[in-house]
Write an enzyme that holds these catalytic residues in place. Structure first.
Site, PDB file in Angstrom:
ATOM      1  N   GLY A 248      36.608  30.035  78.913  1.00  0.00           N
ATOM      2  CA  GLY A 248      36.071  29.038  77.928  1.00  0.00           C
ATOM      3  C   GLY A 248      35.246  29.758  76.742  1.00  0.00           C
ATOM      4  N   GLU A 290      37.297  33.151  84.273  1.00  0.00           N
ATOM      5  CA  GLU A 290      38.561  33.242  83.873  1.00  0.00           C
ATOM      6  C   GLU A 290      38.770  33.299  82.125  1.00  0.00           C
ATOM      7  OE1 GLU A 290      39.855  29.915  85.323  1.00  0.00           O
ATOM      8  OE2 GLU A 290      40.348  30.674  87.354  1.00  0.00           O
ATOM      9  N   PRO A 291      38.315  34.373  81.818  1.00  0.00           N
ATOM     10  CA  PRO A 291      38.372  34.331  79.982  1.00  0.00           C
ATOM     11  C   PRO A 291      39.820  34.575  79.745  1.00  0.00           C
ATOM     12  CG  PRO A 291      37.582  36.624  81.073  1.00  0.00           C
ATOM     13  CD  PRO A 291      37.568  35.503  82.339  1.00  0.00           C
ATOM     14  N   GLY A 292      40.423  33.906  78.696  1.00  0.00           N
ATOM     15  CA  GLY A 292      41.556  34.082  78.254  1.00  0.00           C
ATOM     16  C   GLY A 292      41.431  34.401  76.810  1.00  0.00           C
ATOM     17  N   TYR A 334      45.266  21.239  66.571  1.00  0.00           N
ATOM     18  CA  TYR A 334      43.809  21.148  66.933  1.00  0.00           C
ATOM     19  C   TYR A 334      43.007  21.131  65.580  1.00  0.00           C
ATOM     20  CZ  TYR A 334      45.757  23.180  71.059  1.00  0.00           C
ATOM     21  OH  TYR A 334      46.338  23.664  72.343  1.00  0.00           O
ATOM     22  N   CYS A 361      60.379  22.273  58.028  1.00  0.00           N
ATOM     23  CA  CYS A 361      60.646  20.813  57.053  1.00  0.00           C
ATOM     24  C   CYS A 361      59.530  19.924  57.919  1.00  0.00           C
ATOM     25  CB  CYS A 361      62.087  20.580  57.336  1.00  0.00           C
ATOM     26  SG  CYS A 361      63.050  21.792  56.768  1.00  0.00           S
ATOM     27  N   GLU A 362      58.472  19.983  57.503  1.00  0.00           N
ATOM     28  CA  GLU A 362      57.540  19.166  58.087  1.00  0.00           C
ATOM     29  C   GLU A 362      56.280  19.378  57.438  1.00  0.00           C
ATOM     30  OE1 GLU A 362      57.661  18.595  62.092  1.00  0.00           O
ATOM     31  OE2 GLU A 362      55.550  18.454  62.457  1.00  0.00           O
ATOM     32  N   TYR A 391      46.696  32.171  72.332  1.00  0.00           N
ATOM     33  CA  TYR A 391      47.441  30.794  72.067  1.00  0.00           C
ATOM     34  C   TYR A 391      48.028  30.905  70.814  1.00  0.00           C
ATOM     35  CZ  TYR A 391      44.107  29.795  75.876  1.00  0.00           C
ATOM     36  OH  TYR A 391      43.431  29.600  76.844  1.00  0.00           O
TER      37      TYR A 391
HETATM   38  N1  LLP Z   1      40.856  28.826  83.382  1.00  0.00           N
HETATM   39  C1  LLP Z   1      41.532  27.621  83.358  1.00  0.00           C
HETATM   40  C2  LLP Z   1      41.774  26.728  84.421  1.00  0.00           C
HETATM   41  C3  LLP Z   1      42.026  27.004  81.819  1.00  0.00           C
HETATM   42  O1  LLP Z   1      42.373  25.760  81.836  1.00  0.00           O
HETATM   43  C4  LLP Z   1      41.750  27.896  80.742  1.00  0.00           C
HETATM   44  C5  LLP Z   1      42.303  27.292  79.702  1.00  0.00           C
HETATM   45  C6  LLP Z   1      41.154  29.097  80.720  1.00  0.00           C
HETATM   46  C7  LLP Z   1      40.756  29.540  82.202  1.00  0.00           C
HETATM   47  C8  LLP Z   1      41.019  29.951  79.671  1.00  0.00           C
HETATM   48  O2  LLP Z   1      40.264  29.396  78.784  1.00  0.00           O
HETATM   49  P1  LLP Z   1      39.671  30.440  77.545  1.00  0.00           P
HETATM   50  O3  LLP Z   1      38.746  31.423  77.869  1.00  0.00           O
HETATM   51  O4  LLP Z   1      40.984  30.919  77.050  1.00  0.00           O
HETATM   52  O5  LLP Z   1      39.066  29.444  76.720  1.00  0.00           O
HETATM   53  N2  LLP Z   1      45.728  25.985  73.570  1.00  0.00           N
HETATM   54  C9  LLP Z   1      44.551  25.864  73.375  1.00  0.00           C
HETATM   55  C10 LLP Z   1      43.519  26.270  74.452  1.00  0.00           C
HETATM   56  C11 LLP Z   1      43.697  25.728  75.878  1.00  0.00           C
HETATM   57  C12 LLP Z   1      43.120  26.046  77.029  1.00  0.00           C
HETATM   58  C13 LLP Z   1      43.579  25.871  78.213  1.00  0.00           C
HETATM   59  N3  LLP Z   1      43.171  26.407  79.420  1.00  0.00           N
HETATM   60  C14 LLP Z   1      44.060  26.620  72.184  1.00  0.00           C
HETATM   61  O6  LLP Z   1      44.951  26.872  71.498  1.00  0.00           O
HETATM   62  O7  LLP Z   1      42.989  26.488  71.773  1.00  0.00           O
END
Ligand code: LLP
Length: 432
Positions: A248, A290-292, A334, A361-362, A391
């Site tokens: 997050g 869990e950084p994404g 978003y 087309c939107e 994402y």
């Molecule tokens: N762990 C869990 C259980 C999650 O559900 C997520 C993201 C993460 C870790 C990673 O979070 P991050 O570090 O990436 O913020 N599609 C949306 C974001 C959805 C996130 C879903 N879960 C966007 O484009 O902003």
């Protein structure tokens, strides 16, 4: 610039990871996803170092691979010694194809099918992060069938609102994810899980939301989770070995977004955790996060070619690009902020306000509104959208039958294709 891998060359071109984006657009075509491999590795190292330093040897960052999932990224994660968070058989399959062994893989999702559960266990998934009682039962049944004891964590909701966009907030009590501590359901599922023969409960997980900057969200979540851990120890004699605080951390999309110092953040969370463990008189569990987004977002940039320029006097201006919501649906979904730059005219004044829109087309097919570009913007200019590493590709579609762009990796001054561009023939691959 919003990230240190973005610069301007002497030729007035935008450079990304030290490479001329106008040249890259010429070489690989547009739309084009660029990924700065060195930045991804740096971001991983910042986390792994901070975790060792502040949490100790058992701690581990897990890359949330939903942020950007393709074979090569799992190879990078393996090399960088990162665990991974996976959410589907598809992500598991992709990781396996990359030779990522699943012992440090954590399988998320609020609704794993029986097929998913079978597939994950057959491929020796390290951990399930079980969302609900039904899943615990299904995992126990499959583990019994194959004669193993499956490790799992339980996903709990600590009841925290991280004040981010509603659709990415997940830690509140009424969330579709996990079991709430407040309602007593977290305790129920813990008691139930501890009785299952073919399951080893290794700890608890929570995830409060995404693109979070708020000062003390992780500290507050950690304190609530540790109080729950202590409560379970008292009531059931069960001590969690692992506590996973989810992902997050926010990243900079525009100049007004703050810088987030991951090492400092992790040290603050660690201080809160250590103090709470002491107060509650429990051992420090192995801490995971869990950084994404914060691993891949600022490693990404998308290049497009400008096409139609439309000026509606007294109203607004449009610059249309050769991609759009199929390769980046985040504004449509978003209203996400992005920084857009005119890559071949970086030294010209930005005095032309426009909306950068896609080719679908939107009307909602918008990349960004109120963008300032040079007034000379015209057909065949290169438009760059920054911070698209998270994402974008992973949420891309073929809407309007548009082929998905390739991913080109930038590494040590070189570039190579990691995911090839879809062809028109690819679009009909599954059509019978
Ligand atoms: N762990 C869990 C259980 C999650 O559900 C997520 C993201 C993460 C870790 C990673 O979070 P991050 O570090 O990436 O913020 N599609 C949306 C974001 C959805 C996130 C879903 N879960 C966007 O484009 O902003």
């Amino acid at each position: 610039m919003i990230c240190d891998n973005i610069t301007v060359g002497e030729n007035g071109h935008l450079y990304f990871a030290g490479q001329d984006t106008v040249e890259l657009a010429k070489q690989y075509g547009t739309p084009l996803y660029l990924l700065d491999e060195d930045k991804i590795r740096d971001n991983c190292r910042v986390y792994t170092k901070a975790f060792k330093k502040h949490f100790g040897p058992g701690a581990r960052p897990l890359y949330a691979s939903k942020a950007n999932s393709f074979k090569h990224i799992y190879e990078i994660m393996r090399e960088e010694n990162m665990g991974i968070d996976v959410v589907s058989s598809g992500e598991i399959y992709t990781a396996l194809q990359a030779g990522y062994s699943l012992e440090n893989a954590y399988f998320h999702s609020n609704n794993k099918t029986d097929e998913d559960i079978r597939y994950a266990i057959a491929n020796h998934i390290g951990y399930f992060v079980a969302d609900n009682v039904e899943e615990v039962k299904a995992v126990d049944a499959e583990a019994a069938r194959v004669g193993i004891r499956q490790k799992i964590l339980l996903r709990l909701t600590p009841g925290i609102d991280p004040h981010t966009y509603e659709a990415v907030a997940t830690g509140k009590v009424d969330s579709k994810f996990g079991s709430a501590i407040e309602t007593g359901q977290a305790e129920e599922i813990t008691a139930f899980t501890l009785q299952q023969k073919h399951i080893e409960l290794v700890g608890f997980h929570c995830h409060v939301g995404s693109q979070v900057f708020a000062e003390d969200i992780f500290e507050r979540a950690a304190v609530i989770m540790l109080e729950f851990v202590a409560d379970m120890k008292k009531k059931y004699g069960y001590m969690a070995q692992q506590l996973d605080l989810g992902g997050g951390y926010g990243v900079r999309y525009v100049d007004s977004d703050p810088y987030l110092d991951v090492d400092k953040k992790v040290s603050e969370v660690a201080a809160a955790i250590k103090e709470t463990c002491q107060r509650l008189n429990i051992d420090l569990p192995d801490i995971h996060m869990e950084p994404g987004r914060s691993i891949v977002a600022n490693a990404g940039m998308t290049l497009y070619t400008a096409g139609t320029l439309k000026k509606i006097p007294g109203y607004k201006n449009y610059v249309s690009i050769d991609g759009g919501m199929p390769d980046n649906p985040r504004f449509a979904l978003y209203k996400s902020n992005y920084t857009c730059l005119l890559a071949n005219k970086m030294e010209e004044a930005k005095d032309f306000e426009c909306s950068v829109v896609g080719r679908c087309c939107e009307s909602g097919d918008i990349i960004q509104e109120h963008v300032m570009l040079p007034h000379s913007v015209c057909r065949n200019d290169i438009v760059a959208v920054c911070t698209t590493g998270a994402y974008n590709y992973s949420m891309a579609s073929n809407y309007n039958r548009l082929p998905r762009p390739p991913i080109v990796m930038l590494c040590g001054g070189k570039s190579y294709v990691a995911v090839r561009r879809e062809s028109l023939a690819d679009l009909c691959l599954n059509d019978l």
